[in-house]
Design a protein around this motif. Structure first.
Motif, PDB file in Angstrom:
ATOM      1  N   LYS A  44      34.253  18.865 -27.852  1.00 35.10           N
ATOM      2  CA  LYS A  44      34.616  20.221 -27.437  1.00 35.10           C
ATOM      3  C   LYS A  44      33.347  20.998 -27.125  1.00 35.10           C
ATOM      4  O   LYS A  44      32.396  21.000 -27.913  1.00 35.10           O
ATOM      5  N   ASN A  45      33.323  21.664 -25.975  1.00 33.21           N
ATOM      6  CA  ASN A  45      32.201  22.513 -25.612  1.00 33.21           C
ATOM      7  C   ASN A  45      32.205  23.732 -26.514  1.00 33.21           C
ATOM      8  O   ASN A  45      33.225  24.427 -26.634  1.00 33.21           O
ATOM      9  N   ILE A  46      31.094  23.990 -27.173  1.00 37.16           N
ATOM     10  CA  ILE A  46      31.002  25.065 -28.162  1.00 37.16           C
ATOM     11  C   ILE A  46      31.182  26.442 -27.530  1.00 37.16           C
ATOM     12  O   ILE A  46      31.774  27.333 -28.132  1.00 37.16           O
ATOM     13  N   LYS A  47      30.718  26.626 -26.301  1.00 40.61           N
ATOM     14  CA  LYS A  47      30.800  27.939 -25.650  1.00 40.61           C
ATOM     15  C   LYS A  47      32.104  28.154 -24.894  1.00 40.61           C
ATOM     16  O   LYS A  47      32.679  29.231 -24.943  1.00 40.61           O
ATOM     17  N   THR A  48      32.561  27.140 -24.176  1.00 41.04           N
ATOM     18  CA  THR A  48      33.734  27.321 -23.314  1.00 41.04           C
ATOM     19  C   THR A  48      35.043  26.847 -23.946  1.00 41.04           C
ATOM     20  O   THR A  48      36.119  27.110 -23.418  1.00 41.04           O
ATOM     21  N   ASN A  49      34.943  26.110 -25.067  1.00 40.81           N
ATOM     22  CA  ASN A  49      36.110  25.530 -25.741  1.00 40.81           C
ATOM     23  C   ASN A  49      36.873  24.541 -24.865  1.00 40.81           C
ATOM     24  O   ASN A  49      38.050  24.297 -25.082  1.00 40.81           O
ATOM     25  N   LYS A  50      36.215  23.966 -23.871  1.00 39.19           N
ATOM     26  CA  LYS A  50      36.836  22.938 -23.039  1.00 39.19           C
ATOM     27  C   LYS A  50      36.539  21.581 -23.664  1.00 39.19           C
ATOM     28  O   LYS A  50      35.492  21.373 -24.263  1.00 39.19           O
ATOM     29  N   TYR A  51      37.484  20.657 -23.502  1.00 37.42           N
ATOM     30  CA  TYR A  51      37.383  19.339 -24.121  1.00 37.42           C
ATOM     31  C   TYR A  51      37.052  18.283 -23.078  1.00 37.42           C
ATOM     32  O   TYR A  51      37.393  18.416 -21.909  1.00 37.42           O
ATOM     33  N   LEU A  52      36.405  17.222 -23.552  1.00 38.33           N
ATOM     34  CA  LEU A  52      36.179  16.061 -22.707  1.00 38.33           C
ATOM     35  C   LEU A  52      36.043  14.822 -23.575  1.00 38.33           C
ATOM     36  O   LEU A  52      35.729  14.909 -24.758  1.00 38.33           O
ATOM     37  N   PHE A  53      36.308  13.685 -22.969  1.00 36.27           N
ATOM     38  CA  PHE A  53      36.058  12.411 -23.635  1.00 36.27           C
ATOM     39  C   PHE A  53      34.733  11.896 -23.128  1.00 36.27           C
ATOM     40  O   PHE A  53      34.437  11.967 -21.933  1.00 36.27           O
ATOM     41  N   HIS A  54      33.924  11.367 -24.046  1.00 37.48           N
ATOM     42  CA  HIS A  54      32.589  10.879 -23.694  1.00 37.48           C
ATOM     43  C   HIS A  54      32.276   9.692 -24.581  1.00 37.48           C
ATOM     44  O   HIS A  54      32.801   9.562 -25.673  1.00 37.48           O
ATOM     45  N   SER A  55      31.367   8.866 -24.119  1.00 35.13           N
ATOM     46  CA  SER A  55      31.056   7.629 -24.847  1.00 35.13           C
ATOM     47  C   SER A  55      29.768   7.712 -25.644  1.00 35.13           C
ATOM     48  O   SER A  55      29.086   6.715 -25.805  1.00 35.13           O
TER      49      SER A  55
END
Length: 88
Positions: A44-55
């Motif tokens: 989760k991006n700390i500033k924007t609260n957007k999520y992503l999957f990453h390796s």
């Protein structure tokens, strides 16, 4: 202000906390990693609260330590992959 209204409505509780001290219970944290998927860790991006999957680990500006609410907010189905973070 909401906090002052709460204190007015809960004067006894507020006074006890002020006099005796209080401890706020921290919400449990979890990581979500889906095995067998190359980019299977939820961040989760700390500033924007957007999520992503990453390796990877240590993605700048992101955290992989999430609350139950955050995980379910992204997708209820992800909760079954949640693993508690061990406290230090």
């Amino acid at each position: 202000m909401a906090a002052s209204r709460w204190a007015q409505r809960n004067q006894d509780t507020f006074a006890r906390a002020w006099l005796d001290g209080y401890e706020i219970e921290k919400e449990k944290l979890y990581t979500v990693e889906i095995e067998g998927v190359s980019s299977g860790k939820l961040f989760k991006n700390i500033k924007t609260n957007k999520y992503l999957f990453h390796s990877g680990n240590g993605l700048n500006g992101y955290t992989d330590k999430l609350t139950e609410t955050e995980i379910k907010q992204k997708d209820e189905r992800l909760w079954r992959f949640a693993v508690p973070v061990e406290e230090n």
